[in-house]
Design a protein around this motif. Structure first.
Motif, PDB file in Angstrom:
ATOM      1  N   GLN A  41      32.348 -74.288 -82.402  1.00  0.00           N
ATOM      2  CA  GLN A  41      33.034 -73.451 -81.416  1.00  0.00           C
ATOM      3  C   GLN A  41      32.446 -73.665 -80.030  1.00  0.00           C
ATOM      4  OE1 GLN A  41      32.477 -69.571 -83.122  1.00  0.00           O
ATOM      5  NE2 GLN A  41      34.363 -69.642 -84.331  1.00  0.00           N
ATOM      6  N   ASP A  42      31.131 -73.864 -79.952  1.00  0.00           N
ATOM      7  CA  ASP A  42      30.481 -74.125 -78.665  1.00  0.00           C
ATOM      8  C   ASP A  42      30.684 -75.560 -78.204  1.00  0.00           C
ATOM      9  OD1 ASP A  42      29.621 -71.543 -78.556  1.00  0.00           O
ATOM     10  OD2 ASP A  42      27.516 -71.971 -78.995  1.00  0.00           O
ATOM     11  N   LEU A  43      30.586 -76.507 -79.137  1.00  0.00           N
ATOM     12  CA  LEU A  43      30.665 -77.927 -78.786  1.00  0.00           C
ATOM     13  C   LEU A  43      32.100 -78.378 -78.542  1.00  0.00           C
ATOM     14  CD1 LEU A  43      28.071 -79.280 -81.390  1.00  0.00           C
ATOM     15  CD2 LEU A  43      27.679 -78.752 -78.974  1.00  0.00           C
ATOM     16  N   LEU A  44      33.064 -77.692 -79.159  1.00  0.00           N
ATOM     17  CA  LEU A  44      34.485 -78.030 -79.001  1.00  0.00           C
ATOM     18  C   LEU A  44      35.249 -76.764 -78.599  1.00  0.00           C
ATOM     19  CD1 LEU A  44      34.913 -80.162 -82.250  1.00  0.00           C
ATOM     20  CD2 LEU A  44      34.842 -81.062 -79.913  1.00  0.00           C
ATOM     21  N   PRO A  45      35.111 -76.309 -77.349  1.00  0.00           N
ATOM     22  CA  PRO A  45      35.779 -75.061 -76.942  1.00  0.00           C
ATOM     23  C   PRO A  45      37.304 -75.142 -77.011  1.00  0.00           C
ATOM     24  CG  PRO A  45      34.750 -76.156 -75.060  1.00  0.00           C
ATOM     25  CD  PRO A  45      34.271 -76.869 -76.272  1.00  0.00           C
ATOM     26  N   LEU A  46      37.894 -76.303 -76.622  1.00  0.00           N
ATOM     27  CA  LEU A  46      39.334 -76.570 -76.760  1.00  0.00           C
ATOM     28  C   LEU A  46      40.181 -75.399 -76.255  1.00  0.00           C
ATOM     29  CD1 LEU A  46      39.252 -78.132 -80.360  1.00  0.00           C
ATOM     30  CD2 LEU A  46      39.145 -79.323 -78.171  1.00  0.00           C
ATOM     31  N   VAL A  64      33.933 -84.210 -91.099  1.00  0.00           N
ATOM     32  CA  VAL A  64      33.353 -85.493 -90.684  1.00  0.00           C
ATOM     33  C   VAL A  64      31.829 -85.408 -90.651  1.00  0.00           C
ATOM     34  CG1 VAL A  64      33.062 -87.055 -88.716  1.00  0.00           C
ATOM     35  CG2 VAL A  64      35.353 -86.377 -89.440  1.00  0.00           C
ATOM     36  N   ILE A  65      31.289 -84.322 -90.096  1.00  0.00           N
ATOM     37  CA  ILE A  65      29.830 -84.196 -90.001  1.00  0.00           C
ATOM     38  C   ILE A  65      29.210 -84.079 -91.390  1.00  0.00           C
ATOM     39  CG2 ILE A  65      27.951 -82.724 -89.160  1.00  0.00           C
ATOM     40  CD1 ILE A  65      29.698 -82.129 -86.696  1.00  0.00           C
ATOM     41  N   ILE A  66      29.874 -83.350 -92.293  1.00  0.00           N
ATOM     42  CA  ILE A  66      29.398 -83.297 -93.675  1.00  0.00           C
ATOM     43  C   ILE A  66      29.420 -84.695 -94.298  1.00  0.00           C
ATOM     44  CG2 ILE A  66      30.107 -82.574 -96.006  1.00  0.00           C
ATOM     45  CD1 ILE A  66      30.615 -79.826 -94.938  1.00  0.00           C
ATOM     46  N   SER A  67      30.485 -85.444 -94.035  1.00  0.00           N
ATOM     47  CA  SER A  67      30.610 -86.794 -94.602  1.00  0.00           C
ATOM     48  C   SER A  67      29.553 -87.734 -94.043  1.00  0.00           C
ATOM     49  CB  SER A  67      32.017 -87.347 -94.325  1.00  0.00           C
ATOM     50  OG  SER A  67      32.998 -86.530 -94.920  1.00  0.00           O
ATOM     51  N   VAL A  68      29.283 -87.627 -92.754  1.00  0.00           N
ATOM     52  CA  VAL A  68      28.222 -88.436 -92.142  1.00  0.00           C
ATOM     53  C   VAL A  68      26.880 -88.118 -92.781  1.00  0.00           C
ATOM     54  CG1 VAL A  68      26.899 -88.753 -90.019  1.00  0.00           C
ATOM     55  CG2 VAL A  68      29.383 -88.818 -89.945  1.00  0.00           C
ATOM     56  N   TYR A 100      13.598 -86.043 -91.839  1.00  0.00           N
ATOM     57  CA  TYR A 100      14.628 -85.007 -91.914  1.00  0.00           C
ATOM     58  C   TYR A 100      14.257 -83.763 -91.111  1.00  0.00           C
ATOM     59  CZ  TYR A 100      12.573 -82.219 -95.908  1.00  0.00           C
ATOM     60  OH  TYR A 100      11.819 -81.433 -96.735  1.00  0.00           O
ATOM     61  N   ALA A 101      12.971 -83.460 -90.983  1.00  0.00           N
ATOM     62  CA  ALA A 101      12.577 -82.264 -90.246  1.00  0.00           C
ATOM     63  C   ALA A 101      12.797 -82.427 -88.736  1.00  0.00           C
ATOM     64  CB  ALA A 101      11.112 -81.944 -90.535  1.00  0.00           C
ATOM     65  N   ILE A 102      12.289 -83.515 -88.177  1.00  0.00           N
ATOM     66  CA  ILE A 102      12.354 -83.696 -86.723  1.00  0.00           C
ATOM     67  C   ILE A 102      13.790 -83.838 -86.237  1.00  0.00           C
ATOM     68  CG2 ILE A 102      11.703 -85.184 -84.807  1.00  0.00           C
ATOM     69  CD1 ILE A 102       9.435 -83.437 -85.989  1.00  0.00           C
ATOM     70  N   PHE A 103      14.586 -84.632 -86.925  1.00  0.00           N
ATOM     71  CA  PHE A 103      15.948 -84.871 -86.438  1.00  0.00           C
ATOM     72  C   PHE A 103      16.872 -83.688 -86.708  1.00  0.00           C
ATOM     73  CE2 PHE A 103      14.229 -89.112 -86.238  1.00  0.00           C
ATOM     74  CZ  PHE A 103      14.812 -89.616 -85.088  1.00  0.00           C
ATOM     75  N   SER A 104      16.571 -82.878 -87.709  1.00  0.00           N
ATOM     76  CA  SER A 104      17.329 -81.632 -87.883  1.00  0.00           C
ATOM     77  C   SER A 104      17.022 -80.673 -86.739  1.00  0.00           C
ATOM     78  CB  SER A 104      16.974 -80.977 -89.220  1.00  0.00           C
ATOM     79  OG  SER A 104      17.478 -81.720 -90.301  1.00  0.00           O
ATOM     80  N   GLY A 105      15.753 -80.592 -86.345  1.00  0.00           N
ATOM     81  CA  GLY A 105      15.379 -79.728 -85.231  1.00  0.00           C
ATOM     82  C   GLY A 105      16.040 -80.133 -83.925  1.00  0.00           C
ATOM     83  N   LEU A 106      16.196 -81.432 -83.721  1.00  0.00           N
ATOM     84  CA  LEU A 106      16.816 -81.920 -82.482  1.00  0.00           C
ATOM     85  C   LEU A 106      18.294 -81.542 -82.371  1.00  0.00           C
ATOM     86  CD1 LEU A 106      15.209 -85.484 -82.211  1.00  0.00           C
ATOM     87  CD2 LEU A 106      14.753 -83.493 -80.758  1.00  0.00           C
ATOM     88  N   GLN A 115      27.239 -86.053 -81.128  1.00  0.00           N
ATOM     89  CA  GLN A 115      25.773 -86.059 -81.101  1.00  0.00           C
ATOM     90  C   GLN A 115      25.214 -85.316 -82.320  1.00  0.00           C
ATOM     91  OE1 GLN A 115      24.892 -84.236 -77.331  1.00  0.00           O
ATOM     92  NE2 GLN A 115      25.561 -86.003 -76.130  1.00  0.00           N
ATOM     93  N   PHE A 116      25.853 -84.209 -82.657  1.00  0.00           N
ATOM     94  CA  PHE A 116      25.456 -83.458 -83.848  1.00  0.00           C
ATOM     95  C   PHE A 116      25.586 -84.350 -85.087  1.00  0.00           C
ATOM     96  CE2 PHE A 116      25.148 -78.738 -84.925  1.00  0.00           C
ATOM     97  CZ  PHE A 116      24.553 -78.970 -86.160  1.00  0.00           C
ATOM     98  N   ALA A 117      26.705 -85.061 -85.170  1.00  0.00           N
ATOM     99  CA  ALA A 117      26.935 -85.957 -86.313  1.00  0.00           C
ATOM    100  C   ALA A 117      25.865 -87.043 -86.383  1.00  0.00           C
ATOM    101  CB  ALA A 117      28.327 -86.581 -86.212  1.00  0.00           C
ATOM    102  N   GLY A 118      25.512 -87.622 -85.229  1.00  0.00           N
ATOM    103  CA  GLY A 118      24.521 -88.692 -85.207  1.00  0.00           C
ATOM    104  C   GLY A 118      23.143 -88.226 -85.663  1.00  0.00           C
ATOM    105  N   LEU A 119      22.716 -87.059 -85.177  1.00  0.00           N
ATOM    106  CA  LEU A 119      21.401 -86.544 -85.567  1.00  0.00           C
ATOM    107  C   LEU A 119      21.383 -86.118 -87.034  1.00  0.00           C
ATOM    108  CD1 LEU A 119      20.449 -84.490 -82.392  1.00  0.00           C
ATOM    109  CD2 LEU A 119      19.427 -86.624 -83.167  1.00  0.00           C
ATOM    110  N   ARG A 120      22.496 -85.553 -87.509  1.00  0.00           N
ATOM    111  CA  ARG A 120      22.570 -85.194 -88.924  1.00  0.00           C
ATOM    112  C   ARG A 120      22.494 -86.441 -89.810  1.00  0.00           C
ATOM    113  NH1 ARG A 120      21.462 -80.787 -91.483  1.00  0.00           N
ATOM    114  NH2 ARG A 120      23.215 -80.825 -92.928  1.00  0.00           N
ATOM    115  N   PHE A 121      23.042 -87.537 -89.313  1.00  0.00           N
ATOM    116  CA  PHE A 121      22.982 -88.787 -90.076  1.00  0.00           C
ATOM    117  C   PHE A 121      21.534 -89.243 -90.245  1.00  0.00           C
ATOM    118  CE2 PHE A 121      22.542 -93.403 -89.943  1.00  0.00           C
ATOM    119  CZ  PHE A 121      23.218 -93.759 -91.097  1.00  0.00           C
ATOM    120  N   VAL A 122      20.785 -89.278 -89.135  1.00  0.00           N
ATOM    121  CA  VAL A 122      19.393 -89.735 -89.209  1.00  0.00           C
ATOM    122  C   VAL A 122      18.563 -88.777 -90.072  1.00  0.00           C
ATOM    123  CG1 VAL A 122      17.333 -90.328 -87.894  1.00  0.00           C
ATOM    124  CG2 VAL A 122      19.582 -90.839 -86.957  1.00  0.00           C
TER     125      VAL A 122
END
Length: 535
Positions: A41-46, A64-68, A100-106, A115-122
């Motif tokens: 809701q914050d990242l995609l106000p639309l 998509v983010i779950i799939s990534v 998983y700890a550091i990139f989840s925190g980021l 960006q959320f999808a990319g960090l969740r991937f790492v």
């Protein structure tokens, strides 16, 4: 309980470290289903879109983010499993937990959905790796008659972490004034405090997910290496792993990302793809569907080849060196494929139903209701999961692996259909008891597989390839689950799309849950390992 084969203190330390690793693994996995809705809701106000259209796009990005995440976990399972078989379980596990700890925190500091999808991937690379490494380490150190108990602990630990996400969110949002004052006392400005605590405090919760990195200090000081792996190293078996083989994993990962791209909202914005779709079919959506279907089939074939490449190459070198018999090589490869299929059924059922339950159930409450439905469902499903994963390995020891897996599939399908078909929109300021009870059953039974797999998968492979083998099985299943989860949007459209509301999504989740029928058949082609010791 029999005594572990290595020193008692070291074995207990390994169990504690692995338990904490799995616990926070579950915390990280539960993070996005909990904070995904307010985050998007914050990242995609639309703001310029109609509410239904905006919701559809956010739901697509949610999937998509779950799939990534699932693709990253699949890649991490093989990558860190390879590291665990080559360098040792403990070293690889510390690196997986740190990742998983550091990139989840980021994720707390992102400004765009991609960006959320990319960090969740790492982050998910480490999550996928930690599961396989912890299972291998604890099973090898403790071994013997303790294995059902250990498997139950593994399954329960990750679900305790999942429970923590719900409890933290529930209590945090119920006492925001106290938390705000606490943060102010630390010297943070009002603007930064608002930034962290805005919209159900999703950024603050994301920041907290970096804390598991502290476990590594305990692991490096107190946890011993697996004595079984040390024996393999002395025998020279670990030398058959080669760094160049990881190129296959990279290719597989890229293929999986391409699959996700063609099913994502980004594909519809790609001019080249839309022109090709228009050439294929008069309907652009139908043309894109054909392209996505072809790319998915080719991508899955490439991904399977790539993820299996390190194991194939290892086995070829091992056979050539006389360390492994050709017949054993065939058995291992067959078990890899069978195990991946069994995991795919369970994971697709989980990510297609239980992981969607909280978000879906929040739409049953009256509009603008203050009820924390998401928190309630996360807590109910996690409590059910903790209980059932603890007892499932003992059932498997009693009934056998194949009968137990079949029973789990039957009951998981029934629980999913009950949750999504029996619960309806409600009025008032009280959450229906039936919603909580069916959520408890859904979470418990669909999660039961994660007490079963830590018992069964180690039995399928020898020590030399155990971390890589079980990492492939469990995490390639996540890739299949990712492809299946991407179909939720199409299934929802088939049943009426946004106009169909909660009913359309309920039917889509119910259809996807029918994957358990495949598991009821597939498991009878898998080996029965009841009563057999680890190789």
């Amino acid at each position: 309980m029999t005594q572990p084969k290595s020193s008692n203190n070291g074995a207990v330390a390994a169990l504690i470290a692995a338990f904490l690793g799995w616990l926070f693994d579950g915390f990280e996995m539960g993070l996005f289903p909990l904070i995904g809705k307010p985050a998007l809701q914050d990242l995609l106000p639309l703001k310029d879109m109609a509410p239904d259209a905006a919701k559809l796009i956010r739901d697509q990005w949610f999937t998509v983010i779950i799939s990534v995440f699932l693709v990253g976990a699949a890649t991490g399972g093989v990558l860190f499993g390879w590291l665990g078989d080559k360098l040792g379980r403990v070293k690889a596990m510390t690196l997986a937990i740190f990742t998983y700890a550091i990139f989840s925190g980021l994720c707390a500091f992102v400004t765009e959905a991609w960006q959320f999808a990319g960090l969740r991937f790492v982050a998910s690379l480490g999550m996928g790796g930690e599961w396989a490494l912890g299972v291998a380490l604890v099973n090898e150190i403790w071994g013997g008659k303790n294995r059902a108990w250990i498997a139950g602990m593994i399954g329960a630990a990750s679900n305790i972490g999942f429970l923590l996400t719900g409890l933290i969110s529930w209590k945090l949002n119920a006492s925001l004034d106290v938390v705000t004052g606490w943060i102010h006392s630390m010297g943070l400005s009002p603007e930064n405090t608002e930034y962290l605590l805005h919209n159900r405090a999703w950024r603050f919760i994301a920041v907290s997910s970096a804390l598991p990195a502290l476990i590594n200090f305990f692991i490096l000081v107190f946890v011993p290496e697996s004595h079984k792996w040390e024996e393999e190293k002395k025998a020279g078996s670990t030398s058959h792993w080669a760094t160049m083989d990881l190129m296959g994993v990279l290719i597989a990962c890229l293929a999986a990302i391409v699959i996700i791209y063609v099913w994502s909202p980004l594909a519809a914005e790609n001019k080249t793809l839309t022109q090709l779709a228009a050439y294929i079919s008069e309907s652009q959506d139908a043309g894109l569907g054909v392209i996505a279907g072809v790319v998915t089939l080719l991508g899955l074939a490439v991904a399977m080849w790539g993820y299996l490449h390190p194991v194939r190459q290892y086995m070829a070198r091992s056979v050539a060196a006389g360390s492994t018999q050709a017949a054993d090589r065939s058995t291992i490869m067959r078990n890899l494929l069978t195990g991946a299929g069994l995991a795919a059924v369970a994971l697709l059922g989980t990510w297609g139903s239980a992981q969607q339950a909280a978000r879906w159930a929040s739409g049953l409450a009256p509009k603008d209701s203050p009820l924390p439905i998401i928190d309630y469902i996360v807590i109910a499903t996690a409590l059910g999961a903790i209980l059932v994963t603890l007892i499932t390995p003992f059932i498997a020891d009693k009934l056998g692996r194949r009968v137990t897996y079949t029973l789990l599939c039957v009951t998981a399908l029934a629980s999913a259909l009950a949750f999504f078909q029996l619960n309806k929109p409600f009025q008032g300021d009280h959450t229906p008891g039936s919603l909580i009870i069916t959520a408890f059953l859904l979470g418990g039974i669909t999660a039961s597989f994660y007490g079963f797999f830590p018992l069964y998968f180690p039995e399928l492979f020898p020590t030399s390839v155990r971390a890589t083998g079980q990492g492939f099985c469990f995490n390639f299943g996540r890739l299949i689950a990712a492809v299946g989860a991407l179909q939720l949007g199409n299934l929802t459209k088939f049943f009426g799309g946004a106009a169909g509301g909660q009913h359309a999504e309920a039917h889509a989740f119910s259809v996807l849950s029918c994957i358990y029928v495949v598991g009821m058949v597939l498991v009878w082609f898998a080996p029965e390992t009841k009563g057999k010791s680890l190789q």
